[in-house]
Design an enzyme around this catalytic site. Structure first.
Site, PDB file in Angstrom:
ATOM      1  N   SER A 134      30.341  14.954  21.974  1.00 53.61           N
ATOM      2  CA  SER A 134      30.508  16.248  22.642  1.00 53.61           C
ATOM      3  C   SER A 134      29.869  16.225  24.040  1.00 53.61           C
ATOM      4  O   SER A 134      30.283  15.417  24.875  1.00 53.61           O
ATOM      5  CB  SER A 134      29.934  17.342  21.744  1.00 53.61           C
ATOM      6  OG  SER A 134      30.378  18.593  22.170  1.00 53.61           O
TER       7      SER A 134
ATOM      8  N   ASP B  83      39.009  20.393  15.297  1.00 51.22           N
ATOM      9  CA  ASP B  83      37.790  20.676  16.066  1.00 51.22           C
ATOM     10  C   ASP B  83      37.949  22.020  16.778  1.00 51.22           C
ATOM     11  O   ASP B  83      38.864  22.183  17.607  1.00 51.22           O
ATOM     12  CB  ASP B  83      37.601  19.541  17.101  1.00 51.22           C
ATOM     13  CG  ASP B  83      36.278  19.617  17.836  1.00 51.22           C
ATOM     14  OD1 ASP B  83      35.825  20.736  18.104  1.00 51.22           O
ATOM     15  OD2 ASP B  83      35.731  18.554  18.148  1.00 51.22           O
TER      16      ASP B  83
ATOM     17  N   HIS C 203      34.158  19.264  14.392  1.00 45.74           N
ATOM     18  CA  HIS C 203      33.235  18.816  15.449  1.00 45.74           C
ATOM     19  C   HIS C 203      31.892  18.352  14.872  1.00 45.74           C
ATOM     20  O   HIS C 203      30.982  18.024  15.619  1.00 45.74           O
ATOM     21  CB  HIS C 203      32.991  19.992  16.406  1.00 45.74           C
ATOM     22  CG  HIS C 203      32.487  19.612  17.763  1.00 45.74           C
ATOM     23  ND1 HIS C 203      33.223  18.871  18.656  1.00 45.74           N
ATOM     24  CD2 HIS C 203      31.302  19.856  18.393  1.00 45.74           C
ATOM     25  CE1 HIS C 203      32.533  18.685  19.771  1.00 45.74           C
ATOM     26  NE2 HIS C 203      31.350  19.272  19.635  1.00 45.74           N
TER      27      HIS C 203
END
Ligand SMILES: N[C@@H](CCC(=O)N[C@@H](CSC=O)C(=O)NCC(=O)O)C(=O)O
Length: 285
Positions: free
Chosen positions: A151, A229, A259
Protein backbone atom coordinates in the site's frame (compact mmCIF):
# COMPACT_ATOMS: atom_id res chain seq x y z
CA UNK A 1 31.03 7.11 15.36
CA UNK A 2 29.04 3.87 14.92
CA UNK A 3 25.34 4.22 15.75
CA UNK A 4 24.29 2.55 19.02
CA UNK A 5 21.61 -0.06 18.57
CA UNK A 6 19.26 -0.74 21.47
CA UNK A 7 17.78 -4.24 21.37
CA UNK A 8 14.09 -4.09 22.34
CA UNK A 9 13.19 -7.78 21.92
CA UNK A 10 14.45 -11.02 20.43
CA UNK A 11 12.71 -14.30 19.57
CA UNK A 12 13.90 -17.56 18.02
CA UNK A 13 11.96 -18.21 14.80
CA UNK A 14 12.29 -21.02 12.22
CA UNK A 15 15.88 -21.68 13.24
CA UNK A 16 16.70 -17.98 12.92
CA UNK A 17 15.99 -14.90 15.00
CA UNK A 18 13.49 -12.04 15.01
CA UNK A 19 14.79 -8.93 16.72
CA UNK A 20 13.48 -5.40 17.18
CA UNK A 21 15.80 -2.44 17.62
CA UNK A 22 15.74 1.28 18.31
CA UNK A 23 18.48 3.69 17.29
CA UNK A 24 18.97 7.40 16.77
CA UNK A 25 18.53 8.24 13.08
CA UNK A 26 20.67 11.14 11.89
CA UNK A 27 18.53 11.59 8.79
CA UNK A 28 15.29 12.01 10.79
CA UNK A 29 16.84 13.64 13.84
CA UNK A 30 14.76 11.23 15.88
CA UNK A 31 14.81 7.73 17.33
CA UNK A 32 13.68 5.13 14.79
CA UNK A 33 12.73 1.48 15.21
CA UNK A 34 13.06 -1.51 12.91
CA UNK A 35 12.52 -5.26 13.03
CA UNK A 36 14.89 -7.77 11.50
CA UNK A 37 14.71 -11.48 10.73
CA UNK A 38 18.05 -13.25 10.58
CA UNK A 39 17.91 -16.67 8.88
CA UNK A 40 19.71 -19.68 10.39
CA UNK A 41 23.43 -18.89 10.24
CA UNK A 42 25.44 -20.51 7.47
CA UNK A 43 29.10 -20.21 8.42
CA UNK A 44 30.69 -16.97 7.29
CA UNK A 45 28.00 -16.46 4.71
CA UNK A 46 26.56 -12.98 4.15
CA UNK A 47 22.88 -12.98 3.24
CA UNK A 48 20.84 -11.04 0.69
CA UNK A 49 18.46 -8.56 2.33
CA UNK A 50 14.84 -7.78 1.50
CA UNK A 51 13.49 -4.56 2.98
CA UNK A 52 9.72 -4.46 3.62
CA UNK A 53 7.99 -1.07 3.77
CA UNK A 54 4.63 -1.24 5.53
CA UNK A 55 1.51 0.83 4.98
CA UNK A 56 -0.51 3.48 6.77
CA UNK A 57 -1.10 2.89 10.50
CA UNK A 58 1.60 0.18 10.61
CA UNK A 59 4.76 0.05 12.68
CA UNK A 60 8.02 -1.88 12.41
CA UNK A 61 6.19 -4.81 14.06
CA UNK A 62 3.24 -5.27 11.71
CA UNK A 63 4.95 -7.17 8.89
CA UNK A 64 6.97 -9.43 11.21
CA UNK A 65 3.86 -10.36 13.20
CA UNK A 66 1.25 -10.69 10.46
CA UNK A 67 2.84 -11.68 7.11
CA UNK A 68 4.20 -15.12 8.00
CA UNK A 69 7.35 -14.35 6.02
CA UNK A 70 9.96 -15.89 8.31
CA UNK A 71 9.40 -19.52 7.27
CA UNK A 72 10.15 -18.62 3.64
CA UNK A 73 13.06 -16.31 4.47
CA UNK A 74 14.65 -19.05 6.60
CA UNK A 75 14.43 -21.50 3.69
CA UNK A 76 15.71 -18.96 1.17
CA UNK A 77 18.51 -17.62 3.39
CA UNK A 78 17.17 -14.05 3.29
CA UNK A 79 17.50 -11.32 5.91
CA UNK A 80 14.25 -9.33 6.26
CA UNK A 81 14.25 -5.74 7.53
CA UNK A 82 11.05 -3.82 8.34
CA UNK A 83 11.44 -0.17 9.35
CA UNK A 84 8.77 1.91 11.08
CA UNK A 85 6.54 3.93 8.76
CA UNK A 86 7.50 7.40 10.08
CA UNK A 87 9.38 9.16 12.84
CA UNK A 88 7.25 9.41 15.99
CA UNK A 89 6.87 11.80 18.93
CA UNK A 90 8.78 14.50 17.07
CA UNK A 91 6.78 17.29 18.69
CA UNK A 92 5.40 18.50 15.34
CA UNK A 93 1.93 19.92 15.98
CA UNK A 94 -0.81 17.59 14.71
CA UNK A 95 1.49 14.62 14.03
CA UNK A 96 -0.92 12.19 15.74
CA UNK A 97 -4.22 13.72 14.62
CA UNK A 98 -4.93 11.62 11.50
CA UNK A 99 -4.45 7.91 10.75
CA UNK A 100 -3.42 8.67 7.13
CA UNK A 101 -1.00 11.51 7.78
CA UNK A 102 1.88 12.26 10.16
CA UNK A 103 2.79 9.42 12.53
CA UNK A 104 2.53 6.10 10.69
CA UNK A 105 2.29 7.87 7.33
CA UNK A 106 5.76 9.09 6.34
CA UNK A 107 5.13 8.13 2.69
CA UNK A 108 8.86 7.37 2.25
CA UNK A 109 9.66 10.87 0.97
CA UNK A 110 12.21 13.44 2.11
CA UNK A 111 9.98 16.29 3.26
CA UNK A 112 10.99 19.72 2.00
CA UNK A 113 8.24 21.78 3.65
CA UNK A 114 8.31 22.95 7.28
CA UNK A 115 7.62 21.72 9.88
CA UNK A 116 7.80 18.16 8.47
CA UNK A 117 11.20 18.65 6.82
CA UNK A 118 12.89 18.71 10.24
CA UNK A 119 12.16 14.99 10.80
CA UNK A 120 10.30 13.35 7.91
CA UNK A 121 13.33 12.26 5.86
CA UNK A 122 12.08 8.72 5.33
CA UNK A 123 13.49 8.28 1.83
CA UNK A 124 17.03 8.97 2.95
CA UNK A 125 16.52 6.91 6.08
CA UNK A 126 15.24 3.86 4.19
CA UNK A 127 17.61 3.99 1.23
CA UNK A 128 20.84 5.19 2.90
CA UNK A 129 21.04 5.30 6.69
CA UNK A 130 19.22 2.07 7.50
CA UNK A 131 21.03 -0.10 4.90
CA UNK A 132 24.41 1.28 6.05
CA UNK A 133 23.51 0.40 9.62
CA UNK A 134 22.28 -3.08 8.65
CA UNK A 135 25.50 -3.83 6.80
CA UNK A 136 27.57 -2.61 9.74
CA UNK A 137 25.83 -4.70 12.38
CA UNK A 138 24.48 -7.82 10.62
CA UNK A 139 25.77 -10.44 8.13
CA UNK A 140 24.13 -8.69 5.18
CA UNK A 141 25.46 -8.56 1.65
CA UNK A 142 25.45 -4.90 0.50
CA UNK A 143 25.29 -5.81 -3.20
CA UNK A 144 22.23 -8.03 -2.80
CA UNK A 145 19.30 -5.84 -1.74
CA UNK A 146 15.65 -6.15 -2.74
CA UNK A 147 12.72 -4.01 -1.65
CA UNK A 148 9.06 -4.90 -1.11
CA UNK A 149 6.11 -3.07 0.39
CA UNK A 150 2.37 -2.83 0.91
CA UNK A 151 0.00 0.00 0.00
CA UNK A 152 1.79 3.23 1.09
CA UNK A 153 4.81 0.96 1.50
CA UNK A 154 4.21 -0.51 -1.97
CA UNK A 155 4.51 3.04 -3.31
CA UNK A 156 7.67 3.39 -1.21
CA UNK A 157 9.18 0.17 -2.54
CA UNK A 158 8.49 1.10 -6.16
CA UNK A 159 9.87 4.62 -5.75
CA UNK A 160 12.98 3.60 -3.78
CA UNK A 161 13.70 0.77 -6.22
CA UNK A 162 13.15 2.88 -9.34
CA UNK A 163 15.17 5.85 -8.05
CA UNK A 164 18.10 3.65 -6.94
CA UNK A 165 18.62 0.83 -9.45
CA UNK A 166 22.23 0.63 -8.22
CA UNK A 167 21.05 -0.27 -4.69
CA UNK A 168 18.07 -2.59 -5.27
CA UNK A 169 18.20 -5.57 -7.62
CA UNK A 170 14.54 -6.55 -7.27
CA UNK A 171 11.30 -4.72 -6.42
CA UNK A 172 7.91 -6.06 -5.38
CA UNK A 173 4.70 -4.63 -4.03
CA UNK A 174 1.31 -5.68 -2.66
CA UNK A 175 -1.55 -3.35 -3.55
CA UNK A 176 0.70 -0.29 -3.97
CA UNK A 177 -0.49 3.30 -4.15
CA UNK A 178 0.60 3.50 -7.79
CA UNK A 179 0.06 7.20 -8.50
CA UNK A 180 0.12 9.02 -5.14
CA UNK A 181 0.07 12.46 -6.75
CA UNK A 182 -3.43 11.55 -7.99
CA UNK A 183 -4.79 9.72 -4.93
CA UNK A 184 -6.34 11.40 -1.86
CA UNK A 185 -3.89 9.77 0.61
CA UNK A 186 -0.90 10.81 -1.49
CA UNK A 187 -2.17 14.31 -2.24
CA UNK A 188 -2.76 15.03 1.44
CA UNK A 189 0.73 13.81 2.39
CA UNK A 190 2.63 15.31 -0.56
CA UNK A 191 1.00 18.74 -0.16
CA UNK A 192 2.16 18.90 3.46
CA UNK A 193 5.56 17.20 3.13
CA UNK A 194 6.62 18.52 -0.31
CA UNK A 195 4.62 21.74 -0.67
CA UNK A 196 1.98 22.77 -3.16
CA UNK A 197 4.13 22.72 -6.32
CA UNK A 198 2.91 19.46 -7.86
CA UNK A 199 5.91 19.20 -10.19
CA UNK A 200 7.93 18.17 -7.11
CA UNK A 201 5.51 15.35 -6.41
CA UNK A 202 6.37 13.60 -9.67
CA UNK A 203 9.77 12.55 -8.31
CA UNK A 204 7.93 10.32 -5.83
CA UNK A 205 5.16 9.06 -8.12
CA UNK A 206 5.66 5.42 -9.10
CA UNK A 207 3.61 5.65 -12.30
CA UNK A 208 5.55 8.73 -13.42
CA UNK A 209 8.88 7.06 -12.56
CA UNK A 210 7.93 3.85 -14.39
CA UNK A 211 7.22 5.92 -17.49
CA UNK A 212 10.38 7.96 -17.05
CA UNK A 213 12.71 4.97 -16.55
CA UNK A 214 11.23 2.72 -19.26
CA UNK A 215 14.10 1.59 -21.45
CA UNK A 216 16.83 2.82 -19.10
CA UNK A 217 16.36 0.52 -16.10
CA UNK A 218 15.88 -3.24 -16.05
CA UNK A 219 15.17 -3.94 -12.36
CA UNK A 220 12.49 -6.67 -12.26
CA UNK A 221 9.20 -5.72 -10.58
CA UNK A 222 6.45 -8.00 -9.22
CA UNK A 223 3.10 -6.48 -8.19
CA UNK A 224 0.16 -8.39 -6.70
CA UNK A 225 -3.27 -6.79 -6.45
CA UNK A 226 -6.53 -8.17 -5.03
CA UNK A 227 -9.72 -7.49 -6.98
CA UNK A 228 -11.76 -7.20 -3.73
CA UNK A 229 -9.51 -4.46 -2.35
CA UNK A 230 -11.75 -1.58 -1.15
CA UNK A 231 -9.00 0.98 -1.89
CA UNK A 232 -8.39 -0.17 -5.48
CA UNK A 233 -10.27 2.51 -7.42
CA UNK A 234 -10.05 5.46 -5.02
CA UNK A 235 -6.47 5.25 -3.80
CA UNK A 236 -4.37 2.60 -5.52
CA UNK A 237 -5.13 3.09 -9.26
CA UNK A 238 -3.45 -0.23 -10.06
CA UNK A 239 -5.40 -0.52 -13.32
CA UNK A 240 -3.38 2.42 -14.66
CA UNK A 241 -0.31 0.16 -14.74
CA UNK A 242 -1.98 -2.13 -17.25
CA UNK A 243 -1.45 0.34 -20.06
CA UNK A 244 2.32 0.48 -19.57
CA UNK A 245 3.40 -2.59 -21.56
CA UNK A 246 6.58 -2.61 -19.49
CA UNK A 247 8.84 -5.66 -19.80
CA UNK A 248 10.17 -5.17 -16.26
CA UNK A 249 6.73 -5.51 -14.72
CA UNK A 250 4.77 -8.62 -13.72
CA UNK A 251 1.31 -7.48 -12.57
CA UNK A 252 -0.90 -10.23 -11.12
CA UNK A 253 -4.59 -9.87 -10.21
CA UNK A 254 -6.16 -12.05 -7.53
CA UNK A 255 -9.90 -12.71 -7.39
CA UNK A 256 -11.47 -12.27 -3.93
CA UNK A 257 -8.42 -10.86 -2.11
CA UNK A 258 -8.70 -7.59 -0.19
CA UNK A 259 -6.17 -5.11 1.25
CA UNK A 260 -5.35 -7.03 4.43
CA UNK A 261 -2.33 -8.91 5.69
CA UNK A 262 -4.26 -12.12 4.87
CA UNK A 263 -3.61 -11.18 1.23
CA UNK A 264 0.07 -10.50 1.94
CA UNK A 265 0.43 -13.77 3.88
CA UNK A 266 -1.04 -15.66 0.91
CA UNK A 267 1.62 -14.47 -1.55
CA UNK A 268 4.65 -13.38 0.51
CA UNK A 269 6.34 -16.73 -0.16
CA UNK A 270 6.18 -16.08 -3.91
CA UNK A 271 7.49 -12.53 -3.43
CA UNK A 272 10.45 -13.70 -1.38
CA UNK A 273 11.20 -16.47 -3.91
CA UNK A 274 11.14 -13.77 -6.65
CA UNK A 275 13.62 -11.64 -4.69
CA UNK A 276 15.84 -14.63 -3.83
CA UNK A 277 15.97 -15.67 -7.48
CA UNK A 278 17.19 -12.24 -8.60
CA UNK A 279 19.45 -11.57 -5.61
CA UNK A 280 21.17 -14.96 -5.68
CA UNK A 281 21.62 -14.61 -9.45
CA UNK A 282 23.49 -11.37 -8.74
CA UNK A 283 25.84 -13.05 -6.26
CA UNK A 284 26.83 -15.59 -8.88
CA UNK A 285 27.40 -12.86 -11.51
N1 LIG B 1 -7.61 2.62 9.60
C1 LIG B 1 -7.98 2.57 8.24
C2 LIG B 1 -7.35 1.42 7.49
C3 LIG B 1 -5.86 1.39 7.62
C4 LIG B 1 -5.29 0.29 6.77
O1 LIG B 1 -5.97 -0.45 6.10
N2 LIG B 1 -3.97 0.20 6.79
C5 LIG B 1 -3.33 -0.79 5.98
C6 LIG B 1 -2.41 -0.10 5.04
S1 LIG B 1 -3.34 1.05 4.05
C7 LIG B 1 -2.17 1.82 3.06
O2 LIG B 1 -1.09 2.14 3.31
C8 LIG B 1 -2.59 -1.76 6.85
O3 LIG B 1 -1.65 -2.38 6.45
N3 LIG B 1 -3.08 -1.90 8.09
C9 LIG B 1 -2.44 -2.73 9.08
C10 LIG B 1 -3.11 -4.04 9.29
O4 LIG B 1 -2.73 -4.71 10.25
O5 LIG B 1 -3.97 -4.44 8.51
C11 LIG B 1 -9.45 2.44 8.11
O6 LIG B 1 -10.07 2.33 9.14
O7 LIG B 1 -9.94 2.44 6.97
Amino acid sequence: MATALELLEAHACFGGLVQRYQHYAESCHAPMRFSIFLPPPGGDQRHPVVYFLAGLTCTEETFMIKAGAQRYAAELGLILVAPDTSPRQTGISGEDDDWDFGSGAGFYVDATAAPWSAHYQMHRYVTEELPALIHRHFPASPRQQGICGHSMGGHGALVCGLLHPDRYRSISAFAPVCAPSRSPWGQKAFAAYLGSDQRRWQGYDALALLQETAGTSSTPILIDQGRADPFLEGELKTRWLEGLKDDRLILRWHEGYDHSYFFIASFIGEHLAFHARHLHARSAA
